[in-house]
Design an enzyme around this catalytic site. Sequence first.
Site, PDB file in Angstrom:
ATOM      1  N   CYS A  16       0.860  -1.177   0.000  1.00 35.20           N
ATOM      2  CA  CYS A  16       0.000   0.000   0.000  1.00 35.20           C
ATOM      3  C   CYS A  16       0.897   1.227   0.000  1.00 35.20           C
ATOM      4  CB  CYS A  16      -0.961  -0.026   1.181  1.00 35.20           C
ATOM      5  SG  CYS A  16      -0.148  -0.184   2.780  1.00 35.20           S
ATOM      6  N   HIS A  33      28.463   7.214  -1.947  1.00 34.70           N
ATOM      7  CA  HIS A  33      27.284   7.003  -2.784  1.00 34.70           C
ATOM      8  C   HIS A  33      27.170   8.166  -3.766  1.00 34.70           C
ATOM      9  CE1 HIS A  33      23.054   6.541  -3.909  1.00 34.70           C
ATOM     10  NE2 HIS A  33      23.046   5.361  -3.333  1.00 34.70           N
TER      11      HIS A  33
END
Length: 646
Positions: free
Chosen positions: A21, A569
Amino acid sequence: MGQDITELVGKKDNIARLTHCATRLRFELHDISKAETEKLKALPGVITVVNNGGQYQVVVGNEVQQVYRVITQQMGSATRSADSKSDSGKNNGPKQKQSWISRFISVISTTFTPVIPAIIGAGMIKAILAVLVLTGLVTTESQNYYILNTIADAAFYFMPILLAYGASIKFETSPILAMTVAGVLLHPGWSALMAEGKDVFFIGVPVRLTDYAGSVLPIIIVVWLMSYIERFADRVSPSMIKFFTKPMIVLLITAPLALVAIGPFGTYLNDLVAMGAEAINARASWLIPLLMGTLQPFLIVTGTAWAMTPIATSQLTKNGYEMINGPGMLASNIAQGGATLAVALKTKNKKLKQLAASSGFTAVLGITEPSLYGVTLKLKKPLIAAMIGGGVAGIYAGLTGLVRYAFVSPGLAALPAFIGSNPMNIVHAIVTCLIAFVVTFALTWIIGFEDPVDDDEGNTIVNDDKTHSGQPVQDNTPGTKSAATTNANVPSQNEIRPLTIGSPMQGELVHLDRVPDDVFSLGLLGKGAAIIPAKGELYAPIAGEVTAFMDSKHAVKLNGYNGEELLIHIGVDTVNLKGRHFDSSIKVGDRVQQGDLLISFDIDAIKAEGYEVITPIIIANSDRFPDIKLEKRSSVEVGATIIHLS
């Protein structure tokens, strides 16, 4: 995170079914005892785990779709669906015993979850249309209104077809045949028979003429029965002609049964439940919104929030509005936001302040799970305040007859869904929000809460006279090794000597809070810095070993010889590029010296695809270093010191 979650729920073979959901992954597991709940709760990015309503729910917040895609890709052929089950139609592995209430909620939840995007999208179009009519930009007689209204109504009119898909997943039967049977219930020929008003018989049996548009329970019952009929058809059909006979038998038995018996029975149940709710509302209009406004957090935590959805969608389809879910949920959602934002203003804990501010804002917009699981449930007293505030606002909503005209997640962003034929309805919705927010905020402020102490109080990162705190979390990247296992001579906590981290690239040195990703900016992976690169080259900032390197070549982890563990990153969400615009020849296990070129990347090409190139440099084991300081400089060259560890 997706890979780790798959492992901790018992690996891909333990997953019978997976849906999602707005904020949570909803697993149905073959053997729930294989799931490692405590490890899942401790996993970076996981807010909490809920085991209720027949589902094992892992709450991950707004990144749920990305994590869901990763897990479904890992599941691959292991996915248990109607197309991969055995000929007998039975799943392998042990089944968990559930109460009938849990089974009912599981059915409703699994059936409705795939449908949610359609009805939410349709609901928001309804809300936009209401604003356009209210402002006079569109009239109800115009063709523009007619077309937009048709688009918005389609999901509700064809609800049985949409639900047939979700129900087929739950009951492990053919989605296409299930949707075909639903199409029979909505066929124009059936509508023509109803318009004639004559008695209808099928092989001598009277057929009740019923309008199935927008209905809920009939098709769920029909698909449940069809799952048994399909297994029967599979057994009796000769293998040489099964391709023809099996679908014929399924349709020939299921469709007439749906029209003659099951459909009318399901409609009767649907109407009976709706009549009961309307009777309660007529005699005590305040009761249902009071209960929903007060108990909505409890329903979310226990996984039972879906129970009332069939009634609400049925009311929306038949009446054009509903009073079961919307009013009480509006009060509850705003109350959650009020409690959480009060915590954000009152707390002295920097991490909690950041978390409460962001999740509180999200809650008043209509998504409360991050607020509930991340703040109020843990602090307890703000949750009590939110339940009281939601209940008080729910009473007002009930007494004034507040209704919701479209299926949306109630909150400030969805207030147009409360604009309708009654011009005062939107006024009552706004007053409901004000009551919920003010009462809850005041209660939270007055009764207070136990304010947690900063995890690293006194050990903050310093940058331009600003202090920031972050909580280190163990790096669970598959294949990585801790410094303790890769470096035999790593110093112990009281032996740590001053260390420096060099800049891995040329560019502008900034604090982590500049990174547009909460995982980095809130320090959830550890402390560090970030660089906005001026040149697309990443060099080793320390001497050490490559312990993790993504296939997408956008992130690398290095373990230094002095015990430091660095995660670098390049960019935000650049994993989605799948290695495009990146080039590298390094691999896990390589030993590198400070200044070695690790990765080359094309800054302009990455930006052209819509991605940020700001690069976090994270001390993954921040807890090993009592003092971490960031250099007070802006422009940096490769190799220049940017971080001091001691």
